[in-house]
Write an enzyme that holds these catalytic residues in place. Structure first.
Site, PDB file in Angstrom:
ATOM      1  N   CYS A   1      -8.097   7.978   7.248  1.00 52.05           N
ATOM      2  CA  CYS A   1      -6.749   7.514   7.579  1.00 52.05           C
ATOM      3  C   CYS A   1      -6.020   8.568   8.405  1.00 52.05           C
ATOM      4  CB  CYS A   1      -5.972   7.141   6.325  1.00 52.05           C
ATOM      5  SG  CYS A   1      -5.892   8.427   5.082  1.00 52.05           S
TER       6      CYS A   1
ATOM      7  N   HIS B   1      -3.231  10.679   1.733  1.00 52.56           N
ATOM      8  CA  HIS B   1      -3.221   9.461   2.538  1.00 52.56           C
ATOM      9  C   HIS B   1      -2.283   9.723   3.717  1.00 52.56           C
ATOM     10  CE1 HIS B   1      -3.774   5.248   3.403  1.00 52.56           C
ATOM     11  NE2 HIS B   1      -2.475   5.101   3.528  1.00 52.56           N
TER      12      HIS B   1
END
Length: 119
Positions: A99, A11
């Site tokens: 992301c 992430h």
């Protein structure tokens, strides 16, 4: 750029200062029929939150290796661009490193990655 080690994926977040980051958080998903195929489209909401909360119990590190390939915008412009996105919902066009693409777009400008868009 902050890279967070999640159990099944990496992430990414953008550090703003004072312990805060901009990150994409799950907001929903929808199945779309494209011909004979069904494609899941994920929606993510842009949030400003503490890095400690975004990372949770996962390890994280600064990862600015893309600076070798791209010229970053000024800090003032990066922060302004990031703050303009807070609260907006973005859709993923493909599964994967969205992301990462989002925070790189904030840091380096348009054209670095085209995987996310506003609905």
């Amino acid at each position: 750029l902050i890279e967070i080690d999640r159990p099944r994926h990496q992430h990414w977040a953008l550090y703003l200062g004072d312990g805060y980051v901009i990150t994409l958080t799950p907001a929903g998903k929808q199945d779309l029929n494209v011909g004979v195929h069904t494609v899941t489209v994920f929606t993510r909401k842009v949030k400003k939150e503490l890095l400690k909360k975004a990372a949770g119990k996962n390890t994280w590190r600064v990862n600015n290796t893309s600076d070798q390939l791209h010229t970053r915008l000024s800090v003032k412009e990066i922060i302004q661009r990031a703050e303009d996105y807070i609260g907006k919902e973005l859709t993923y066009r493909v599964f994967g490193s969205n992301c990462e693409c989002f925070v790189k777009m904030l840091r380096y400008g348009e054209g670095v990655c085209e995987q996310v868009s506003e609905p």
